[in-house]
Design a protein around this motif. Structure first.
Motif, mmCIF file in Angstrom:
data_model
loop_
_atom_site.group_PDB
_atom_site.id
_atom_site.type_symbol
_atom_site.label_atom_id
_atom_site.label_comp_id
_atom_site.label_asym_id
_atom_site.label_seq_id
_atom_site.Cartn_x
_atom_site.Cartn_y
_atom_site.Cartn_z
ATOM 1 N N UNK C 239 -5.693 -0.388 2.832
ATOM 2 C CA UNK C 239 -5.278 -1.787 2.997
ATOM 3 C C UNK C 239 -4.442 -1.950 4.264
ATOM 4 N N UNK C 240 -3.562 -0.989 4.543
ATOM 5 C CA UNK C 240 -2.729 -1.072 5.744
ATOM 6 C C UNK C 240 -3.593 -1.049 7.003
ATOM 7 N N UNK C 241 -4.531 -0.111 7.057
ATOM 8 C CA UNK C 241 -5.408 -0.013 8.226
ATOM 9 C C UNK C 241 -6.230 -1.281 8.403
ATOM 10 N N UNK C 242 -6.825 -1.750 7.322
ATOM 11 C CA UNK C 242 -7.667 -2.947 7.425
ATOM 12 C C UNK C 242 -6.855 -4.178 7.827
ATOM 13 N N UNK C 243 -5.642 -4.283 7.318
ATOM 14 C CA UNK C 243 -4.795 -5.422 7.672
ATOM 15 C C UNK C 243 -4.466 -5.411 9.161
ATOM 16 N N UNK C 244 -4.096 -4.225 9.660
ATOM 17 C CA UNK C 244 -3.802 -4.103 11.092
ATOM 18 C C UNK C 244 -5.014 -4.443 11.950
ATOM 19 N N UNK C 245 -6.165 -3.880 11.594
ATOM 20 C CA UNK C 245 -7.334 -4.029 12.459
ATOM 21 C C UNK C 245 -7.907 -5.444 12.386
ATOM 22 N N UNK C 246 -7.850 -6.077 11.226
ATOM 23 C CA UNK C 246 -8.304 -7.464 11.124
ATOM 24 C C UNK C 246 -7.442 -8.358 12.007
ATOM 25 N N UNK C 247 -6.128 -8.117 11.997
ATOM 26 C CA UNK C 247 -5.232 -8.922 12.827
ATOM 27 C C UNK C 247 -5.527 -8.712 14.308
ATOM 28 N N UNK C 248 -5.825 -7.472 14.681
ATOM 29 C CA UNK C 248 -6.164 -7.208 16.077
ATOM 30 C C UNK C 248 -7.433 -7.952 16.481
ATOM 31 N N UNK C 249 -8.402 -7.924 15.600
ATOM 32 C CA UNK C 249 -9.653 -8.615 15.875
ATOM 33 C C UNK C 249 -9.413 -10.126 15.998
ATOM 34 N N UNK C 250 -8.648 -10.675 15.089
ATOM 35 C CA UNK C 250 -8.310 -12.098 15.163
ATOM 36 C C UNK C 250 -7.545 -12.428 16.434
ATOM 37 N N UNK C 251 -6.682 -11.545 16.837
ATOM 38 C CA UNK C 251 -5.919 -11.763 18.065
ATOM 39 C C UNK C 251 -6.818 -11.806 19.284
#
Lengths: 452, 452, 452
Positions: C239-251
């Motif tokens: 969950x931590x990894x996916x949360x970080x990477x989704x935010x990066x993608x959105x950014x």
């Protein structure tokens, strides 16, 4: 061997809890910094942040040198009044170092918090070098009451005192110290006159400070189970709930009080109400019920707001209400424990007696009152002597013209008039407030140019 | 089976520590953002916050794509210089995914921190699109030294290098990169002239940034035990104590130095002293004594303050002292480990040799110097090429008129003159600083109207 | 007995995770406060911070009184729609209190977050007393969907709905509530006219708010494993990894979108893109792959940015984009789970079905759509009635002259014109914006003098 393995796992589980809590507790310094810098005028906002930096640095070093040992030393000679040993802490022994280091980190986060409380009461008029000296020596006001209450040989602990997260050593010490400081240093220039322009100049910053303190208080109170194994996780969870609900109750009292008095919701009321409730629940957060926590928090807010109004009427100038919140809130917290505490049948670490309401009679209440009184007396005695010495040597207070210019400029060469000064050059009409312009110009000439 | 159960519990205990530390480490981005935006002029304060946002986003994506694999890949072909495999990390295997994901989160928090260090050195004059490109590629400057030092196959690790929390890959890489950047991009307009008006325009924000960094540094250094089970909780506790005390020592040196030089307590001195000490203790926080930590932190502050003064004398414009704090502090941290490290007899994960002072001779010191030198050389070589390419393609620096208007307006359409502009309409005398009024007006005309 | 001992250690390991996560989740209030106060004009910045304080206090008390019981009560009569029991929560039983208290703390941190989302949509024009009433009652909009989705007897849970960290009860509830609120209260004065001067007046504060939310989101999503033992630490790490990477993608999507539209990097785009992606990944953070998380986050940002543009075109005034980020992002998050979720074969707590892309057919997607639709409908119905009642009794909106003066002054007696007023006295040319000067002067006369 099986027992040993389990024992070891417990150690690191507890260490995880203690260290994580400590890390969050240290963020309280950010909270106090933002709260205090938000409460004062812009010309002193940097100065008060620097005081919070100094608290950690100078308070931390004296706590390491002597404070921790006076609180938790166990060498021969240790008695009810103070511990001996563990001075200049540096455990080299592989077996004990984990326990010693993690306890030191946790306790240091408490000790530096106690010092920080006082910085608000002295705001906008104390000489910075005097404050540095105070930061260093305040540890010694804190560390003895900490021994009385938390060390196994402490005289109050032996009597059965209950103070889960430090209403005595942290808040009563900090609050009483703030009261004496505010009285001795006298009000800010113009305060309590018709010309008084002092107000909270950065309320957004102050509320951010409140928030930071609020969340870190959870770690402060829950971390005070000093471990998570056995039944400790249960009382830590209870402490978290009680801390939250007491703050909510205090907040409601503050919102209502402000509305009754002003038909308005004053920032200072809400900050003092919530913080007062947090202080109020600190001593018995782990050993009382939720409903009793609501009562404790609500009454704490009420007492704190009344005390703050009384301070203003008495013309004692305490810019961030340090005495009301910490002194009055902390005393109430200790007494409330005497009223509402229940025997700790779960973790079996905090409390062997029921309070008055829980049917335990007056014994616990008496001990709690004794704790509050003796800690207040101890603090007042030492602080008077300490401040008197500082005043006679370095000088406690800025000169009137320095106070007029603001401590940011005088002590840290921060010139908030910067933009206005530049602007003035491009207009024929001065837009700089007349009050500070003269002082600023004069003092600038006396200082070396800033190079960075 | 019993062994398996214990093994599993250890796994989740360690994961709790690693994940919680990572969450706190990510708050360093807030700290760097507030520190840096506080250090620059108002017209560039939003721009530098946006750079910190970009660091996480673009640095995070390139770290996930390739950086993590180059650091910690273990596929065939992995060698002393770099790892292979684990690119575009996406572990589907139920057995290994926990370890892989938690390690990625922890390492990503380190990688994005390394990138952030550079943003300060380029402040107030770098083109934002150039910075985005740099954010993406900086990962590749970081990930190889991370392999050398932390991967089992890394050439420096095989030699016995000790760098607990990354003075080499994070701070020397970041600091040297900042130095090259500052030299290549040249000073801000007017800097080092008699007309220089650059100063720290939001010191309260900068000190809040210092605080955030300070507390998150505890998680940074302690989390680097990469687990809490076995003896790791003991060295993590030691790391916390040493980190705190080194910072205190550095803070005292900074307060004294500022007083000696200015009869005053400069914010920049105190920030650089405390941060320098935190950088200085990073490499050996878990494997040295408290007293040695005090020496390391105090000397770090001294070296950092001297380096910062030298940079100013050399007219290299590094607005937030990134090279002094991270480059000099990080190099000293690596060397100090060669002097003061002790064999890790508790957790047995960090260090097999004693440093020079602990009687281990010159071996460790030599390795540490080799690490510092090779990482600095590696960083400088790549950065020069990378920035040269960026400069020749996108262009590294804003035009003089853009710099005059400020990056907030030019890059993000944030107009800080807003209030002054409105005010001007209601007066006959302009109160807007003459320097920016013309540029602002001109540029506004060339841009589409803001709709949100 | 051995089993019991292991069972107990699991309990406190899980409690450590739940409590630590809760403490970090509560910092979201600071994040929302800074974000929202940064997005509005200076004359309303204190007011919106005070609303965030009120959310915790009044939302917290109603959640304790009834909300927690309606969500997680298990007394006879509990059904698919709501729970019964555990009202006015105060567990005295030593055995169950740990579980009950820690769950309450965790859930309370969620409940108060749901309330906070709405404060942004009402910014700069809602009457503060109306907002207090809303804060208290919003709990009852939240607590029933929370039962449907997370309680064992919840009707959506029985159908197999997957919503790891609350896209339904927190974000769809908050976002739809914000949309209705924004429509009912109508736009701010002058908004969507040629005279519109509303803009983000403290972007640095807003980005600090984004950062605080970003890091606390990690605890929000990972803490939702509600424990760390067994296989939970593995899905928490995922969950931590996916949360970080989704935010990066959105950014990345946000940076690119802003550049395409404006040739510029707008703060609002980047904030909305990153937050939208964080909302988007919330429902399936623990049960999808990294690559799918990148797709979910990137698409979330795109949908959120388009929705925000649509709101502006439709002249619905939502000052902090609460509907776009939370309403649209949350709905997409629920649907994306129907597309991309994988069976939870590790922790076996979240999900028994594969999503459409993972080969599970349309079943899960249908359930997720049903969840989104029913929660949106529920929220809209209740909110319309609640706001209509508030509007007819207390009055929802400030009067035009009050709005002109700003809620900080009207509701909290904070006078931001302070310095300008003083300055005016020393010049012959007024430098105060004409728009507010008259209103301020008039209203001052009607209020009691400020004493503190």
């Amino acid at each position: 061997d099986d027992y040993d393995a389990a024992r070891t796992a417990r150690d690191w589980d507890d260490a995880t809890w203690i260290l994580t809590s400590s890390f969050i507790i240290f963020t309280m310094q950010s909270g106090f910094g933002m709260l205090e810098s938000g409460c004062v005028s812009h010309k002193n906002e940097v100065n008060i942040m620097m005081k919070n930096v100094a608290d950690v640095i100078f308070g931390g070093i004296s706590y390491w040198m002597l404070g921790y040992g006076f609180s938790f030393g166990t060498d021969p000679g240790t008695n009810g009044f103070c511990g001996l040993g563990k001075f200049f802490l540096d455990p080299a022994d592989d077996a004990s170092m984990g326990t010693e280091y993690s306890r030191f980190v946790f306790q240091a986060s408490f000790a530096t918090t106690a010092t920080t409380i006082v910085s608000g009461a002295l705001a906008e008029r104390v000489r910075f070098t005097s404050y540095l000296v105070f930061s260093f020596f305040n540890t010694f006001i804190y560390c003895f009451p900490a021994h009385w209450i938390w060390a196994e040989s402490g005289w109050l602990r032996k009597l059965g005192v209950v103070d889960v997260a430090g209403d005595g050593p942290v808040h009563v010490v900090g609050g009483v110290s703030a009261l004496i400081a505010a009285i001795m240093i006298k009000p800010r220039k113009g305060r309590f006159t018709s010309e008084d322009h002092h107000e909270m100049e950065s309320p957004v910053g102050a509320i951010l400070g409140l928030f930071i303190l609020w969340w870190s208080w959870l770690a402060f109170n829950c971390g005070s189970t000093f471990g998570i194994s056995g039944g400790k996780w249960k009382v830590a969870s209870r402490a978290a709930t009680n801390t939250l609900m007491a703050a909510n109750s205090g907040g409601i009292v503050a919102f209502l009080s402000s509305y009754v008095v002003y038909r308005n919701f004053h920032v200072r009321y809400v900050i003092n109400g919530v913080l007062g409730a947090l202080v109020g629940i600190t001593a018995c957060c782990a050993v009382t019920s939720v409903k009793e926590s609501l009562a404790i928090g609500g009454l704490a807010a009420l007492f704190v707001l009344l005390a703050d109004a009384a301070m203003i009427r008495l013309k004692i100038d305490d810019p961030v209400s340090a005495f009301a919140v910490h002194g009055v809130g902390g005393t109430w917290g200790l007494l409330a424990t005497g009223l509402f505490a229940h025997k700790d049948t779960v973790a079996r670490i905090f409390n062997d007696n029921n309070g008055l309401v829980a049917g335990g009679g007056f014994y616990l209440l008496g001990i709690q009152a004794l704790a509050a009184g003796s800690i207040a007396l101890w603090t007042a005695s030492i602080v008077i002597v300490l401040y008197k010495i500082i005043d006679l040597t370095i000088g406690l207070r800025l000169s009137p013209s320095e106070e007029e210019s603001g401590a940011d400029f005088i002590e840290h060469n921060v010139n908030h008039r910067h933009l206005h000064t530049k602007r003035r050059k491009s207009t024929t009409v001065s837009t700089t407030p007349l009050t500070t312009a003269a002082a600023t110009t004069t003092t600038t000439a006396a200082l070396p140019p800033r190079t960075v």
